[in-house]
Structure formats: C-alpha cells, structure tokens
Design a protein around this motif. Structure first.
Motif, PDB file in Angstrom:
ATOM      1  N   THR A   1       0.846  -1.322  -0.012  1.00 31.88           N
ATOM      2  CA  THR A   1       0.124  -0.002  -0.030  1.00 31.88           C
ATOM      3  C   THR A   1       0.886   1.055   0.121  1.00 31.88           C
ATOM      4  O   THR A   1       1.890   1.348   0.664  1.00 31.88           O
ATOM      5  N   VAL A   2       0.618   2.196  -0.809  1.00 35.14           N
ATOM      6  CA  VAL A   2       1.388   3.500  -0.901  1.00 35.14           C
ATOM      7  C   VAL A   2       0.869   4.514   0.117  1.00 35.14           C
ATOM      8  O   VAL A   2      -0.374   4.711   0.153  1.00 35.14           O
ATOM      9  N   TYR A   3       1.748   5.114   0.819  1.00 34.43           N
ATOM     10  CA  TYR A   3       1.095   6.252   1.828  1.00 34.43           C
ATOM     11  C   TYR A   3       2.085   7.395   1.651  1.00 34.43           C
ATOM     12  O   TYR A   3       3.435   7.263   1.391  1.00 34.43           O
ATOM     13  N   GLU A   4       1.541   8.644   1.573  1.00 31.72           N
ATOM     14  CA  GLU A   4       2.006   9.851   1.422  1.00 31.72           C
ATOM     15  C   GLU A   4       2.286  10.200   2.788  1.00 31.72           C
ATOM     16  O   GLU A   4       1.611  10.376   3.786  1.00 31.72           O
ATOM     17  N   THR A   5       3.775  10.324   3.078  1.00 32.26           N
ATOM     18  CA  THR A   5       4.174  10.627   4.603  1.00 32.26           C
ATOM     19  C   THR A   5       4.222  12.383   4.585  1.00 32.26           C
ATOM     20  O   THR A   5       3.965  12.869   3.932  1.00 32.26           O
ATOM     21  N   GLY A   6       4.361  12.409   5.979  1.00 32.75           N
ATOM     22  CA  GLY A   6       4.627  13.810   6.273  1.00 32.75           C
ATOM     23  C   GLY A   6       6.123  14.279   6.312  1.00 32.75           C
ATOM     24  O   GLY A   6       6.405  15.380   6.849  1.00 32.75           O
ATOM     25  N   GLN A   7       7.003  13.673   5.634  1.00 34.13           N
ATOM     26  CA  GLN A   7       8.288  13.699   5.748  1.00 34.13           C
ATOM     27  C   GLN A   7       8.853  14.438   4.245  1.00 34.13           C
ATOM     28  O   GLN A   7       8.097  14.106   3.136  1.00 34.13           O
ATOM     29  N   SER A   8       9.739  15.169   4.061  1.00 34.21           N
ATOM     30  CA  SER A   8      10.552  15.465   2.742  1.00 34.21           C
ATOM     31  C   SER A   8      10.940  14.354   2.176  1.00 34.21           C
ATOM     32  O   SER A   8      11.513  13.341   2.664  1.00 34.21           O
ATOM     33  N   PRO A   9      10.694  14.306   0.691  1.00 40.63           N
ATOM     34  CA  PRO A   9      11.190  13.247  -0.017  1.00 40.63           C
ATOM     35  C   PRO A   9      12.728  13.169  -0.023  1.00 40.63           C
ATOM     36  O   PRO A   9      13.066  11.832  -0.154  1.00 40.63           O
ATOM     37  N   ASP A  10      13.437  14.027   0.496  1.00 38.00           N
ATOM     38  CA  ASP A  10      14.962  14.217   0.545  1.00 38.00           C
ATOM     39  C   ASP A  10      15.288  13.529   1.937  1.00 38.00           C
ATOM     40  O   ASP A  10      16.424  13.336   2.008  1.00 38.00           O
ATOM     41  N   ASN A  11      14.336  13.385   2.664  1.00 38.56           N
ATOM     42  CA  ASN A  11      14.752  12.949   4.081  1.00 38.56           C
ATOM     43  C   ASN A  11      13.904  11.934   4.978  1.00 38.56           C
ATOM     44  O   ASN A  11      13.437  12.261   6.093  1.00 38.56           O
ATOM     45  N   LEU A  12      13.793  10.827   4.113  1.00 39.53           N
ATOM     46  CA  LEU A  12      12.642   9.769   4.498  1.00 39.53           C
ATOM     47  C   LEU A  12      13.364   8.822   5.698  1.00 39.53           C
ATOM     48  O   LEU A  12      12.635   7.866   6.281  1.00 39.53           O
ATOM     49  N   SER A  13      14.835   9.259   5.955  1.00 36.15           N
ATOM     50  CA  SER A  13      15.333   8.465   6.852  1.00 36.15           C
ATOM     51  C   SER A  13      14.556   8.792   8.418  1.00 36.15           C
ATOM     52  O   SER A  13      14.703   8.046   9.251  1.00 36.15           O
ATOM     53  N   TRP A  14      13.858  10.089   8.370  1.00 35.72           N
ATOM     54  CA  TRP A  14      13.049  10.268   9.724  1.00 35.72           C
ATOM     55  C   TRP A  14      11.964   9.153   9.804  1.00 35.72           C
ATOM     56  O   TRP A  14      11.467   9.409  10.707  1.00 35.72           O
ATOM     57  N   LEU A  15      11.568   8.435   8.857  1.00 40.68           N
ATOM     58  CA  LEU A  15      10.668   7.328   8.976  1.00 40.68           C
ATOM     59  C   LEU A  15      10.953   6.583  10.404  1.00 40.68           C
ATOM     60  O   LEU A  15      10.278   5.817  10.821  1.00 40.68           O
ATOM     61  N   TYR A  16      12.355   6.565  10.655  1.00 37.55           N
ATOM     62  CA  TYR A  16      12.913   6.162  11.810  1.00 37.55           C
ATOM     63  C   TYR A  16      12.304   6.395  13.104  1.00 37.55           C
ATOM     64  O   TYR A  16      11.867   5.761  14.010  1.00 37.55           O
ATOM     65  N   TRP A  17      11.727   7.758  13.220  1.00 38.34           N
ATOM     66  CA  TRP A  17      11.126   8.479  14.213  1.00 38.34           C
ATOM     67  C   TRP A  17       9.489   8.183  14.220  1.00 38.34           C
ATOM     68  O   TRP A  17       8.902   8.783  15.162  1.00 38.34           O
ATOM     69  N   GLY A  18       9.114   7.471  13.463  1.00 36.05           N
ATOM     70  CA  GLY A  18       7.708   7.324  13.290  1.00 36.05           C
ATOM     71  C   GLY A  18       7.142   8.443  12.372  1.00 36.05           C
ATOM     72  O   GLY A  18       7.666   9.515  12.089  1.00 36.05           O
ATOM     73  N   ASP A  19       6.059   8.224  11.654  1.00 37.52           N
ATOM     74  CA  ASP A  19       5.282   9.155  10.877  1.00 37.52           C
ATOM     75  C   ASP A  19       3.650   8.971  10.847  1.00 37.52           C
ATOM     76  O   ASP A  19       3.222   7.762  10.850  1.00 37.52           O
ATOM     77  N   GLU A  20       2.973   9.951  11.158  1.00 37.24           N
ATOM     78  CA  GLU A  20       1.718   9.883  11.707  1.00 37.24           C
ATOM     79  C   GLU A  20       0.814   9.504  10.436  1.00 37.24           C
ATOM     80  O   GLU A  20      -0.291   8.665  10.585  1.00 37.24           O
ATOM     81  N   SER A  21       1.097   9.083   9.054  1.00 37.78           N
ATOM     82  CA  SER A  21       0.365   9.042   7.875  1.00 37.78           C
ATOM     83  C   SER A  21       0.414   7.524   8.078  1.00 37.78           C
ATOM     84  O   SER A  21      -0.489   7.018   7.353  1.00 37.78           O
ATOM     85  N   LEU A  22       1.433   6.843   8.638  1.00 30.19           N
ATOM     86  CA  LEU A  22       1.276   5.238   8.587  1.00 30.19           C
ATOM     87  C   LEU A  22       0.555   4.820   9.676  1.00 30.19           C
ATOM     88  O   LEU A  22       0.404   5.251  10.832  1.00 30.19           O
ATOM     89  N   PRO A  23       0.191   3.396   9.549  1.00 32.80           N
ATOM     90  CA  PRO A  23      -0.751   2.514  10.674  1.00 32.80           C
ATOM     91  C   PRO A  23      -0.124   2.730  11.900  1.00 32.80           C
ATOM     92  O   PRO A  23       1.366   2.467  12.184  1.00 32.80           O
ATOM     93  N   ALA A  24      -0.807   2.822  12.994  1.00 34.07           N
ATOM     94  CA  ALA A  24      -0.428   2.760  14.231  1.00 34.07           C
ATOM     95  C   ALA A  24      -0.379   1.394  14.812  1.00 34.07           C
ATOM     96  O   ALA A  24      -1.219   0.503  14.394  1.00 34.07           O
ATOM     97  N   ALA A  25       0.472   1.261  15.929  1.00 37.47           N
ATOM     98  CA  ALA A  25       0.537  -0.178  16.556  1.00 37.47           C
ATOM     99  C   ALA A  25      -0.477  -0.080  17.522  1.00 37.47           C
ATOM    100  O   ALA A  25      -0.892  -1.443  17.841  1.00 37.47           O
ATOM    101  N   ALA A  26      -1.060   0.746  17.971  1.00 35.86           N
ATOM    102  CA  ALA A  26      -2.278   0.876  18.999  1.00 35.86           C
ATOM    103  C   ALA A  26      -2.809   2.139  19.207  1.00 35.86           C
ATOM    104  O   ALA A  26      -2.186   3.264  18.663  1.00 35.86           O
ATOM    105  N   VAL A  27      -4.110   2.173  19.252  1.00 37.68           N
ATOM    106  CA  VAL A  27      -4.964   3.421  19.420  1.00 37.68           C
ATOM    107  C   VAL A  27      -5.853   3.579  20.732  1.00 37.68           C
ATOM    108  O   VAL A  27      -6.279   2.424  21.221  1.00 37.68           O
ATOM    109  N   TYR A  28      -5.690   4.736  21.192  1.00 38.13           N
ATOM    110  CA  TYR A  28      -6.358   4.749  22.390  1.00 38.13           C
ATOM    111  C   TYR A  28      -7.349   6.083  22.429  1.00 38.13           C
ATOM    112  O   TYR A  28      -7.029   7.152  21.548  1.00 38.13           O
ATOM    113  N   ARG A  29      -8.467   5.847  22.960  1.00 42.13           N
ATOM    114  CA  ARG A  29      -9.527   7.147  22.824  1.00 42.13           C
ATOM    115  C   ARG A  29     -10.478   6.987  23.932  1.00 42.13           C
ATOM    116  O   ARG A  29     -10.229   6.129  24.871  1.00 42.13           O
ATOM    117  N   GLY A  30     -10.861   8.215  24.127  1.00 39.88           N
ATOM    118  CA  GLY A  30     -12.024   8.638  25.125  1.00 39.88           C
ATOM    119  C   GLY A  30     -12.567   9.732  24.917  1.00 39.88           C
ATOM    120  O   GLY A  30     -12.505  10.555  24.211  1.00 39.88           O
TER     121      GLY A  30
END
Length: 667
Positions: A473-502
C-alpha cells in the motif's frame, strides 16, 4: 524410507575428515605414540556419529552445498537433505518410485549382506570353539601365572584343535581360545590378556559394524582396516612396556607366529588385524619402540582436540548469486542450495532477509526466508524471468513493488501473534508507478512516499520464515522526499501499533502509538568511494541471524471537537496533556499546558499542546509526535491506557483515561 542423498552427505563428510586424519597420521607416524595413533580415530568416529550438516554446519569442505546442488541438478528436488540419524536407517516403508530410491535399496542390501556375512562368520567361529575342551591344568597354571605377574584379568579358556594362534572371542562373555596340543609363549598370553583387559574385541566389533554401514566408501573401509592395525600396534606397545631385555627383542619373532589367516579380521575377536599383511608393519613399529614421556599424553589429547574442532563442523556461509545469467544453471542451483542450508535463526534475521530481497529484487535472498515448500516454485519464477524474451539475471525475483525504493527499510508495529510475529514492512520510495505506468517522482507528490506491506514471521522446520499477509500500500508521508530516514522516528500517516480513545464533554481525545524496529545495517564504505560523501552506507546483504538493534516508540495525538457551532464559538483557548498510565494502573502526574500556544513531549511518553483559537479553527488540536528509544532485548508491553487532562479557556475541564481500542501488546 530415507533418501540416498543423506547417506552420501554423511559419507562424504566423514571421508573428508578421514583424509585429513590420514595426512596428519602420516606426518606424526614415528613422533607420537601408538595410543595417539589409535585414539585419533575417535575423531573419525565422532564425524560418523555427528549428523552431517546439523544446524547448517559443515566440516572444512561444504559437502552439504555440493550434495544439495547435485541433488537438485539430477532430480529437480528443492527439498532440504537432512541427516536425522548418524546411522542411515530407513524411516518407514514405502514402495520405491525413482532410481534414487532403488539405489538406496541397493545400499541397504549391501549393508545387510555384509552384516549377515559377519554374523555367520562369528557364529561359525563360536561353534568351532564349542567343539574345543576346557584348558588343562598345565595351561591354566600358565595363564594364572602371567595374569598375576602383570595384574591382568582372566576369562574362560578353551583349547581348540587346528588353531594357529591364541585370540579372545566375544564381548559380553569373552573366551580365550588356545591351540590344542601346541605350546603358547607367555608373551602371546600377555598380548591376549591385554586385549581382554582393554575390551579390544568390542572395538573390533564396532569397526566391523561401521564397515557394513559404509561398505560403498573405499576410503572409510580402508580407514577401518587401518584402525584395526593401530589397535594391534597399541596392544604391542602395551606388551613391550611390560617386557625387558631379551624378552622385548624376542617379541617381534614371536609376533610372526600370531598371524591367523583362517580367523583374521573375525568380528568380535582380538584377531581383527592378525592377518599376515599387517604383521610387517607391526614389526617395524616394534623396532621403533620407545617409552614416551608422561607429558606426551597431554600433547596427544590436545592435538586430537585441535583436529576435532575443524573436522566436526565450524563454518557456514551464504553464496550470493550476483550477475548470474540464465545460462549459468550450476551457479544458480548452488546459490539456491546455499539458501536452503543457511536458515534464518531469528525473526529479525528472517524479516531483514525478506526486506533486502524486496529491495534488491533477489530471489536467492527470498529463498533464505521462504518456507522450504515454496523453493521449487520460487526457482521456477526466477528461471522463467531469466529465460524470457526480455531476460533478467538468474536471481531476479519480482516482489510487485508499486515503484522503486530507496536503499533502506523499517519495520513498524512488530507484535507477537500466535507463536510468531507480525509487522509492517515500510520502504521509503524514490518513485511510484503512475496510472499510465510512468514513474511519478517526488516533486509531483509534495511530500515523501512510502510503500508498506504486512508480514508474518514464524518458525517452520527449525528455521524462521516470512509470509506476506497482503500486497503493498502506498502512503504519502509527512516527511520531505529528501529525508525519508526520518521514518525511523515514526510517521503519523502510517498505521499505528495501538490506538487509545476517550470522551471529555464535547471532545473526542485520541492517542496513536507506533513502534519502529531496526536492524544494524550500517556499513563502512570504501574511503575512495566516499571521498565526497558519507563514510557509511546501507548493507544490502541479508543477516539471517540478525537481532534488533533498537526500537523507537513514537506517539501522536489530538483533541477533536464534536459539539455544535454555538458551543464552538465560546472557545478561545484549548490545552491537552496526556501520558501513559503507570504499570500498576495508577495515574501519572501530567504536564500542565501553557496558556499561550506551544507543546512538547517528555521521556516518559507524555505529550502536551495548547493553542489560542481563531474564528476559523478547524476543530482539531493536534499533539506533536513524541519519540523515545526502547531496549529491544526486553518485552515492552504497550500501555493499557493513557491519562488525559483537557483544559478549556485556560481552566481544567476534564480528567479522563483513554482506553486502548486497537492494537496488541507489542514486544
């Protein structure tokens, strides 16, 4: 029924060890004692008893790779040859279906024939001894005198007409057979009683059994005969160590009388090497007799251990097929055999191998982490690609990527599921394929782009394998195309491991967690190649035994207004602070947001944000992503809940607990 290939693998592995031992014994023939000369055959015995290729290991020469390649070339079988037991016995009964099954039956027939022949020889010998009579008083007196003089045990003795020499027969109930009516020298009696004391008949029986199992291998057959000769030389050494002066010099002459053509190499007896051919070698050894110092025993043991370490398996390796054309079938089969023999020993290693198979479009890498049952079809795909109208190199594999990736990967949301692990493979992309099949590059995206595929890693047949759980699946990230190494720190556009709501009044509060797992794939570049750039790069070689280097826990959150427009118009300032609940279920202390605009995150996973609202406010207060490292060696359960404090117009409005609504424990 087992297969011929396991027999061949075990035999070749033992033969390789035998060649090394024969060479070493030739070098040290007159330098180390007969005890070492016979004892070093224990290394060959261990090589025969240790299942060849166990754990992917091989001794000196990579015999498993040779056998796997040959098997696939001749039979088209991509299954893994396993030596389950050192003795190649049949496993179950089934009708032979191939020529290789028939050859295995021929091997079994040969082993059974020799076993029956040896058994018949032993039974005839026992029958001949049964016709003899108990040793007379004079002979018994001689036996007792020799035994008492040298402190040796005695057994039942019989005198048999027609014997040319004395020997011990039997392992459990040994009998000393003596020629009836013929004098027997005390030194001959001493020789046989030493055989009895050291249970050499049992060694002789073992050598006969090994010759039955490996009758097809002339080198191993030769080694069994040499071991028998060395056993006799060892007994000669023990005799000479107990004799002095003229008796010692006379022993060589007496040795000639001990040759037995009739019962030479009879199983279960001490006549294993009493044939005439080995007598001259034994006499030469007697001529070289010397007393070895006590320290030589330790030297001998150390040398045997040093020999055993490389001969019993110490290496394994992956053959990487690069640039192999379709015409080079042998190298391709060798590479596939190497992939079968190099199991991924960790989940991280399997996932790393799969990710690099995708990045390199390399089917050999995919075979490393694919179930063995898929190897044949995987090889078919690569062969079809290599022989098509637009041929690729032979190891080319098509992972159905939606574009071309950068040389890096990340694993999001790794979690234990049903005895295995599930994760999302995330690849930063250089470009993706457009609707018309043309590449779409970053300038047309605005942000960077990533392709993600769900995977499962599990153990099968003693190896970790990876099974795709869906496509990319293709996702448009919130990172610059020239700096996708920041995906190491997580990216809000990608699926989450867990979600909490209230819920808090007119607001829905939410926190999303991501875990990003990485393997150390940094490699030092050639200084010449990196003169104008970084000195490190991405190591694209699979690491089948990899472990996770680190884990980042990234968190994102927001407060969403759900009330009516009238209530929204009364809002002029909003603040939100969240933090994971303590492990004991207690509520943590939360950071109070400032009254202005801003936000932040803490090392405990807490986040806070505040904003002065304008008339065109969109109804959302985002929490900036917080990230922190986790020790990958310990299980890290994701929080059961999040404590949240909501501030409206500068005043505390609600304190709630956000419950987990999606995602598992994580680890």
């Amino acid at each position: 029924m087992t297969d011929l290939w396991s027999v061949l693998l075990q035999g070749l592995t033992a033969s390789g060890a035998a060649l090394v031992l024969l060479g070493v014994k030739a070098i040290f023939r007159d330098k180390l004692s007969p005890r070492w000369q016979f004892g070093v055959w224990g290394v060959l015995l261990l090589a025969l008893l240790w299942p060849a290729g166990l754990g992917g290991r091989y001794a000196l020469v990579n015999w498993p790779l040779l056998v796997e390649t040959l098997k696939t070339a001749l039979t088209g079988d991509y299954g893994l040859t396993r030596v389950l037991f050192p003795i190649p016995l049949p496993l179950g009964l089934s009708a032979p279906r191939t020529v290789w099954d028939w050859l295995y039956l021929l091997y079994l027939a040969g082993a059974l024939f020799l076993l029956a022949r040896y058994a018949l020889s032993y039974l005839l010998l026992r029958r001949a001894l049964a016709r003899g009579g108990p040793a007379g008083p004079e002979r018994l007196s001689q036996l007792r005198r020799v035994a008492e003089t040298y402190g040796l045990p005695l057994c039942r003795a019989v005198e048999v007409p027609g014997l040319s020499t004395a020997f011990v027969c039997g392992v459990l109930r040994p009998v000393l057979a003596l020629p009836a009516g013929e004098p027997v020298d005390d030194k001959v009696v001493l020789h046989e009683l030493l055989h009895l004391r050291h249970r050499d008949a049992a060694w002789g029986l073992l050598l006969c059994l090994l010759k039955c199992l490996w009758w097809w291998d002339p080198l191993l057959w030769y080694c069994m005969d040499r071991a028998g000769n060395d056993l006799e030389s060892l007994c000669d050494q023990r005799v000479l160590e107990r004799l002095e002066g003229e008796d010692r010099r006379d022993y060589g002459r007496i040795l000639l009388s001990m040759a037995s053509r009739k019962y030479a190499r009879a199983p279960g007896t001490s006549s294993l090497s009493n044939g005439g051919k080995c007598i001259s070698d034994r006499i030469q050894a007697i001529a070289r007799f010397k007393r070895y110092p006590r320290g030589m025993a330790l030297v001998s043991v150390c040398m045997a251990v040093l020999l055993a370490l490389p001969l019993l398996g110490s290496a394994q390796g992956l053959v990487h097929a690069t640039g192999i054309g379709a015409e080079d079938q042998t190298e391709f089969l060798t590479a596939m055999a190497s992939a079968r023999l190099t199991p991924c020993t960790t989940a991280a290693g399997a996932l790393d191998s799969y990710a690099k198979a995708v990045l390199e479009e390399n089917g050999i890498y995919r075979a490393l982490c694919a179930p063995l049952s898929l190897h044949a079809s995987l090889a078919g795909e690569m062969e079809a690609a290599a022989s098509g109208p637009d041929p690729w190199v032979h190891e080319h594999w098509e992972p159905d990527l939606p574009g071309y990736p950068q040389r890096n990967y990340f694993l999001y949301g790794l979690a234990p599921v049903d005895g295995g692990y599930e994760a999302l493979l995330v690849l930063p992309m250089q470009f993706i394929w457009g609707a018309d099949g043309a590449p779409v590059y970053p300038p047309e995206w605005g942000n960077g782009c990533a392709a993600a595929q769900p995977l499962r890693a599990e153990e099968q047949d003693g190896r970790w394998v990876v099974l795709p759980l869906g496509g990319f699946t293709v996702y448009e990230t919130g990172q610059s195309p020239d700096n996708l190494s920041w995906l190491y720190w997580g990216d809000e556009s990608l699926p989450a491991a867990a979600v909490y709501r209230g819920e808090a009044g007119d607001f829905r509060l939410e926190v999303r967690l991501q875990t990003v797992w990485t393997v150390d794939n940094e490699v030092q570049l050639d200084p010449a190649a990196s003169f104008f750039g970084s000195g490190t790069g991405f190591d694209s070689t699979p690491k089948p035994a990899a472990v996770f280097e680190g884990v980042q826990l990234a968190s994102f959150g927001e407060a969403v207004f759900t009330g009516d427009e009238a209530a929204k118009a009364e809002l002029h300032h909003l603040g939100l602070s969240v933090a994971p609940m303590e492990e004991d279920g207690s509520r943590p202390a939360l950071e109070e947001p400032s009254h202005g605009a801003g936000g932040g995150s803490g090392s405990d996973g807490g986040m806070w944000a505040s904003r002065t609202l304008s008339s065109d406010w969109d109804g959302t207060l985002p929490l900036g992503g917080g990230s922190g490292g986790i020790d990958p060696d310990r299980v890290f359960p994701l929080p059961e809940g999040y404590a949240a404090d909501l501030y409206v117009n500068g005043e505390p409005a609600a304190s709630v607990v956000l419950e987990r609504v999606e995602g598992g424990e994580g680890s």
